[in-house]
Motif scaffolding. Structure first.
Motif, PDB file in Angstrom:
ATOM      1  N   ILE A  90     -71.693 -17.370 -25.180  1.00  0.00           N
ATOM      2  CA  ILE A  90     -72.931 -17.381 -24.386  1.00  0.00           C
ATOM      3  C   ILE A  90     -72.835 -18.408 -23.257  1.00  0.00           C
ATOM      4  O   ILE A  90     -73.300 -18.154 -22.143  1.00  0.00           O
ATOM      5  CB  ILE A  90     -74.158 -17.652 -25.284  1.00  0.00           C
ATOM      6  N   ILE A  91     -72.221 -19.553 -23.532  1.00  0.00           N
ATOM      7  CA  ILE A  91     -72.053 -20.556 -22.470  1.00  0.00           C
ATOM      8  C   ILE A  91     -71.200 -19.984 -21.339  1.00  0.00           C
ATOM      9  O   ILE A  91     -71.516 -20.173 -20.155  1.00  0.00           O
ATOM     10  CB  ILE A  91     -71.449 -21.861 -23.028  1.00  0.00           C
ATOM     11  N   ILE A  92     -70.124 -19.280 -21.684  1.00  0.00           N
ATOM     12  CA  ILE A  92     -69.265 -18.676 -20.665  1.00  0.00           C
ATOM     13  C   ILE A  92     -70.016 -17.584 -19.912  1.00  0.00           C
ATOM     14  O   ILE A  92     -69.893 -17.449 -18.697  1.00  0.00           O
ATOM     15  CB  ILE A  92     -67.976 -18.093 -21.305  1.00  0.00           C
ATOM     16  N   LEU A  93     -70.814 -16.824 -20.606  1.00  0.00           N
ATOM     17  CA  LEU A  93     -71.543 -15.705 -20.014  1.00  0.00           C
ATOM     18  C   LEU A  93     -72.783 -16.144 -19.237  1.00  0.00           C
ATOM     19  O   LEU A  93     -73.245 -15.435 -18.341  1.00  0.00           O
ATOM     20  CB  LEU A  93     -71.941 -14.742 -21.137  1.00  0.00           C
ATOM     21  N   SER A  94     -73.319 -17.313 -19.547  1.00  0.00           N
ATOM     22  CA  SER A  94     -74.609 -17.749 -18.997  1.00  0.00           C
ATOM     23  C   SER A  94     -74.706 -17.772 -17.467  1.00  0.00           C
ATOM     24  O   SER A  94     -75.777 -17.446 -16.939  1.00  0.00           O
ATOM     25  CB  SER A  94     -75.011 -19.109 -19.576  1.00  0.00           C
ATOM     26  N   PRO A  95     -73.670 -18.111 -16.711  1.00  0.00           N
ATOM     27  CA  PRO A  95     -73.840 -18.089 -15.252  1.00  0.00           C
ATOM     28  C   PRO A  95     -74.226 -16.714 -14.702  1.00  0.00           C
ATOM     29  O   PRO A  95     -74.879 -16.623 -13.668  1.00  0.00           O
ATOM     30  CB  PRO A  95     -72.470 -18.520 -14.725  1.00  0.00           C
ATOM     31  N   PHE A  96     -73.871 -15.663 -15.396  1.00  0.00           N
ATOM     32  CA  PHE A  96     -74.208 -14.318 -14.933  1.00  0.00           C
ATOM     33  C   PHE A  96     -75.692 -14.015 -15.096  1.00  0.00           C
ATOM     34  O   PHE A  96     -76.215 -13.103 -14.478  1.00  0.00           O
ATOM     35  CB  PHE A  96     -73.355 -13.268 -15.653  1.00  0.00           C
ATOM     36  N   PHE A  97     -76.381 -14.799 -15.914  1.00  0.00           N
ATOM     37  CA  PHE A  97     -77.820 -14.621 -16.081  1.00  0.00           C
ATOM     38  C   PHE A  97     -78.608 -15.181 -14.897  1.00  0.00           C
ATOM     39  O   PHE A  97     -79.701 -14.710 -14.610  1.00  0.00           O
ATOM     40  CB  PHE A  97     -78.310 -15.294 -17.370  1.00  0.00           C
ATOM     41  N   TYR A  98     -78.076 -16.197 -14.229  1.00  0.00           N
ATOM     42  CA  TYR A  98     -78.857 -16.835 -13.170  1.00  0.00           C
ATOM     43  C   TYR A  98     -78.206 -16.817 -11.794  1.00  0.00           C
ATOM     44  O   TYR A  98     -78.882 -17.020 -10.792  1.00  0.00           O
ATOM     45  CB  TYR A  98     -79.231 -18.271 -13.558  1.00  0.00           C
ATOM     46  N   ALA A  99     -76.921 -16.586 -11.687  1.00  0.00           N
ATOM     47  CA  ALA A  99     -76.263 -16.569 -10.376  1.00  0.00           C
ATOM     48  C   ALA A  99     -76.495 -15.210  -9.709  1.00  0.00           C
ATOM     49  O   ALA A  99     -76.366 -14.171 -10.344  1.00  0.00           O
ATOM     50  CB  ALA A  99     -74.770 -16.842 -10.519  1.00  0.00           C
ATOM     51  N   GLN A 100     -76.855 -15.231  -8.451  1.00  0.00           N
ATOM     52  CA  GLN A 100     -77.100 -13.992  -7.717  1.00  0.00           C
ATOM     53  C   GLN A 100     -75.804 -13.265  -7.360  1.00  0.00           C
ATOM     54  O   GLN A 100     -75.794 -12.056  -7.234  1.00  0.00           O
ATOM     55  CB  GLN A 100     -77.889 -14.300  -6.422  1.00  0.00           C
ATOM     56  N   MET A 101     -74.741 -14.019  -7.201  1.00  0.00           N
ATOM     57  CA  MET A 101     -73.462 -13.424  -6.822  1.00  0.00           C
ATOM     58  C   MET A 101     -72.508 -13.479  -8.009  1.00  0.00           C
ATOM     59  O   MET A 101     -72.327 -14.533  -8.621  1.00  0.00           O
ATOM     60  CB  MET A 101     -72.856 -14.184  -5.637  1.00  0.00           C
ATOM     61  N   SER A 102     -71.894 -12.344  -8.334  1.00  0.00           N
ATOM     62  CA  SER A 102     -70.995 -12.321  -9.491  1.00  0.00           C
ATOM     63  C   SER A 102     -69.756 -13.179  -9.265  1.00  0.00           C
ATOM     64  O   SER A 102     -69.206 -13.728 -10.212  1.00  0.00           O
ATOM     65  CB  SER A 102     -70.615 -10.895  -9.865  1.00  0.00           C
ATOM     66  N   ARG A 103     -69.307 -13.320  -8.023  1.00  0.00           N
ATOM     67  CA  ARG A 103     -68.136 -14.165  -7.726  1.00  0.00           C
ATOM     68  C   ARG A 103     -68.438 -15.622  -8.090  1.00  0.00           C
ATOM     69  O   ARG A 103     -67.635 -16.300  -8.713  1.00  0.00           O
ATOM     70  CB  ARG A 103     -67.751 -14.037  -6.251  1.00  0.00           C
ATOM     71  N   LEU A 104     -69.633 -16.102  -7.705  1.00  0.00           N
ATOM     72  CA  LEU A 104     -70.030 -17.471  -8.042  1.00  0.00           C
ATOM     73  C   LEU A 104     -70.163 -17.626  -9.551  1.00  0.00           C
ATOM     74  O   LEU A 104     -69.703 -18.611 -10.128  1.00  0.00           O
ATOM     75  CB  LEU A 104     -71.352 -17.835  -7.352  1.00  0.00           C
ATOM     76  N   ALA A 105     -70.779 -16.664 -10.198  1.00  0.00           N
ATOM     77  CA  ALA A 105     -70.931 -16.709 -11.656  1.00  0.00           C
ATOM     78  C   ALA A 105     -69.560 -16.758 -12.333  1.00  0.00           C
ATOM     79  O   ALA A 105     -69.363 -17.511 -13.293  1.00  0.00           O
ATOM     80  CB  ALA A 105     -71.727 -15.503 -12.138  1.00  0.00           C
ATOM     81  N   PHE A 106     -68.635 -15.978 -11.828  1.00  0.00           N
ATOM     82  CA  PHE A 106     -67.288 -15.965 -12.388  1.00  0.00           C
ATOM     83  C   PHE A 106     -66.627 -17.336 -12.254  1.00  0.00           C
ATOM     84  O   PHE A 106     -66.047 -17.855 -13.214  1.00  0.00           O
ATOM     85  CB  PHE A 106     -66.434 -14.883 -11.711  1.00  0.00           C
ATOM     86  N   LEU A 107     -66.719 -17.934 -11.081  1.00  0.00           N
ATOM     87  CA  LEU A 107     -66.097 -19.247 -10.863  1.00  0.00           C
ATOM     88  C   LEU A 107     -66.723 -20.313 -11.757  1.00  0.00           C
ATOM     89  O   LEU A 107     -66.012 -21.162 -12.319  1.00  0.00           O
ATOM     90  CB  LEU A 107     -66.199 -19.640  -9.389  1.00  0.00           C
ATOM     91  N   ILE A 108     -68.039 -20.266 -11.930  1.00  0.00           N
ATOM     92  CA  ILE A 108     -68.714 -21.215 -12.816  1.00  0.00           C
ATOM     93  C   ILE A 108     -68.264 -20.980 -14.258  1.00  0.00           C
ATOM     94  O   ILE A 108     -68.016 -21.926 -15.004  1.00  0.00           O
ATOM     95  CB  ILE A 108     -70.251 -21.106 -12.673  1.00  0.00           C
ATOM     96  N   SER A 109     -68.145 -19.722 -14.650  1.00  0.00           N
ATOM     97  CA  SER A 109     -67.682 -19.397 -16.007  1.00  0.00           C
ATOM     98  C   SER A 109     -66.286 -19.925 -16.260  1.00  0.00           C
ATOM     99  O   SER A 109     -66.004 -20.490 -17.328  1.00  0.00           O
ATOM    100  CB  SER A 109     -67.700 -17.890 -16.228  1.00  0.00           C
ATOM    101  N   VAL A 110     -65.408 -19.753 -15.299  1.00  0.00           N
ATOM    102  CA  VAL A 110     -64.031 -20.249 -15.447  1.00  0.00           C
ATOM    103  C   VAL A 110     -64.037 -21.769 -15.566  1.00  0.00           C
ATOM    104  O   VAL A 110     -63.367 -22.339 -16.444  1.00  0.00           O
ATOM    105  CB  VAL A 110     -63.133 -19.783 -14.281  1.00  0.00           C
ATOM    106  N   PHE A 111     -64.798 -22.426 -14.709  1.00  0.00           N
ATOM    107  CA  PHE A 111     -64.888 -23.892 -14.778  1.00  0.00           C
ATOM    108  C   PHE A 111     -65.403 -24.335 -16.146  1.00  0.00           C
ATOM    109  O   PHE A 111     -64.800 -25.199 -16.793  1.00  0.00           O
ATOM    110  CB  PHE A 111     -65.794 -24.427 -13.659  1.00  0.00           C
ATOM    111  N   ASN A 112     -66.522 -23.743 -16.571  1.00  0.00           N
ATOM    112  CA  ASN A 112     -67.086 -24.086 -17.879  1.00  0.00           C
ATOM    113  C   ASN A 112     -66.071 -23.844 -18.994  1.00  0.00           C
ATOM    114  O   ASN A 112     -65.939 -24.656 -19.908  1.00  0.00           O
ATOM    115  CB  ASN A 112     -68.356 -23.267 -18.162  1.00  0.00           C
ATOM    116  N   GLY A 113     -65.370 -22.720 -18.913  1.00  0.00           N
ATOM    117  CA  GLY A 113     -64.394 -22.391 -19.936  1.00  0.00           C
ATOM    118  C   GLY A 113     -63.258 -23.385 -20.010  1.00  0.00           C
ATOM    119  O   GLY A 113     -62.851 -23.796 -21.103  1.00  0.00           O
TER     120      GLY A 113
END
Length: 159
Positions: A90-113
């Motif tokens: 869920i922590i890895i997936l969470s940026p996709f819940f609030y980021a408007q752009m999937s590219r940004l959400a992906f980069l945040i997910s990678v960083f968090n991971g």
């Protein structure tokens, strides 16, 4: 003395199971998110696929832990696998819940991971008695390779 040793053994077993679950949840969700992001799938579909994988993956990893368990000591470990897998995913997936752009959400997910994998590696070093830095960086390297492979495969098949 024997009671303290048994408590320490139980805590180590639960910690090992929690690390196993969290590591699996991080790496598998990162791979899924990477592959789907490379294809250009919407954030809504990434969330749906991620949630399906999170809960089915947590059950699978718990069943694996159960089949490996010896005695009742690991019953608590099975719960540790399940919940650590779900929380990490869920922590890895969470940026996709609030980021408007999937590219940004992906980069945040990678960083968090990668941060989470490093922390897990440090935690693993307490059990394995290996260097904290080497253990942390080793987990990050494995996660980065798997994420890169998944992103490349997604990119190849998005054509």
């Amino acid at each position: 003395m024997k009671q303290a040793m048994n408590n320490n053994t139980l805590l180590n077993a639960i910690l090992k199971d929690a690390i196993f679950g969290a590591n699996s949840g991080i790496v598998i969700i990162l791979a899924l998110v990477a592959g789907l992001s490379a294809v250009g799938i919407s954030t809504k579909m990434i969330i749906i696929a991620g949630l399906v994988e999170t809960f089915s993956g947590a059950v699978v990893m718990s069943i694996i832990s159960y089949t490996k368990a010896k005695g009742q000591l690991h019953q608590k470990g099975i719960l540790a696998v399940f919940f650590s897998y779900v929380i990490a995913s869920i922590i890895i997936l969470s940026p996709f819940f609030y980021a408007q752009m999937s590219r940004l959400a992906f980069l945040i997910s990678v960083f968090n991971g990668m941060v989470m994998l490093f922390i897990l590696g440090v935690g693993k070093s307490y059990i394995s008695e290996k260097s904290m830095i080497k253990s942390g960086l080793g987990m990050v390297l494995i996660g980065a390779i798997i994420t890169a492979v998944a992103y490349a495969v997604g990119g190849i098949f998005s054509i």
